[in-house]
Scaffold this active site. Sequence first.
Site, PDB file in Angstrom:
ATOM      1  N   ASP A  89     -38.826  19.475  31.654  1.00 27.13           N
ATOM      2  CA  ASP A  89     -37.976  19.558  32.839  1.00 27.13           C
ATOM      3  C   ASP A  89     -37.459  18.172  33.192  1.00 27.13           C
ATOM      4  OD1 ASP A  89     -40.735  18.946  33.557  1.00 27.13           O
ATOM      5  OD2 ASP A  89     -40.114  19.091  35.657  1.00 27.13           O
ATOM      6  N   GLU A  94     -43.291  19.043  35.601  1.00 24.56           N
ATOM      7  CA  GLU A  94     -43.919  17.740  35.846  1.00 24.56           C
ATOM      8  C   GLU A  94     -43.167  16.940  36.903  1.00 24.56           C
ATOM      9  OE1 GLU A  94     -44.716  13.448  35.500  1.00 24.56           O
ATOM     10  OE2 GLU A  94     -42.806  14.502  35.157  1.00 24.56           O
TER      11      GLU A  94
END
Length: 381
Positions: free
Chosen positions: A90, A151
């Site tokens: 991400d 994250e």
Amino acid sequence: MSTEFPATALPFDAEEILARLMRWAACESPTFDAAAVNRMMDLASRDFALLGARIDRIPGRMGLGDCVRARFAHPMGDDAPGICVMAHLDTVHPVGTLAKLPIRREGNRCYGPGIFDMKGGTVTSLEAMRQILAAGIRTKLPVTFLLTSDEEIGSPSTRDLIEAEAARSRYVLVPEPARPDGGVVTGRYAIARFNLRTTGRPSHAGSRLSEGRSAIREMAKQILAIEEMTTEDCTFSVGVIHGGQWVNCVTTTCEAEALSMAKRQEDLDAGVAKMLALRSTSNDVQFEVTRGVTRPVWEPDANGMALFERARRIANSIGFDINPQSSGGGSDGNFTGAMGVTTLDGLGVQGGMAHTLEEHVLIDSLVPRAKLMAGLLSTLD
């Protein structure tokens, strides 16, 4: 050629690595867009499957994207503690960022959203494994890649998965970006997130302003107070704020997010206590603070430093040096290191300007960092 680390002499090619990295960076994958993250997971899954990895797709939760676990077959079997390469796919860049930050190469730099943090390090790690397999080198331990989806917001939906995989591992290698001098990370500071909310009283801002109590005004006061709590031991910042819909209405609610970071756990704990003790400046407006995701302090330990020394020998055999550093910023290495699992972070590529419209990698770092990862994957026991 290093006789101690033969994998570092394999035929790595910067142009091949860069071509794959540019494809990955072109697949935009902001954390809050689960469909976009899943498209990135599809792309990565295919690349790992082509190497012969067994792909496990782990459904996302909390409205966030899926995760991928790629396991490589090994004579010791799946249950043997091995090496986990821990990476996230991400990014902080919303879909459409490519219009402002197109994938482009300028001299020794290649630009793109998420190219540095941290698709670059994930791709060089993939390339390290590809070269090891192509050469017929058998790793001494089983190798697993865990690719996570959240994250950048503190891993709220994947921490349990991260810790479960780490508990089954002897080593965790995290290809987050290298430090500015090329160093690696042997410890990380503690980080806490907070959700803030103010609730006021609405009124017509044009004709009955004095009857209202603005949630935005109260939040503004609180933000100033929060950021003024910053010291050398513990920092505070507010990075997100939402409030209001109509300019002619006194706003009823306002929401914000704050972040606190400290080098020592006790300093973060004291900072958390300060945040949770904050109260409204007026009886007419409510103010609430709730604690969000927290990353624990990961302090350097003997096993981690021994792993660093091995990495340094590998780097020296390639022709460069690395230094150990404790770092802010946070990563999933906070969790694994705090668990006591031997962890080395910052193994990714060099570059700069992460999370901005100037994010880039240094092309001449791709091969050396891939070789460093290959040296670790092939010799750790």
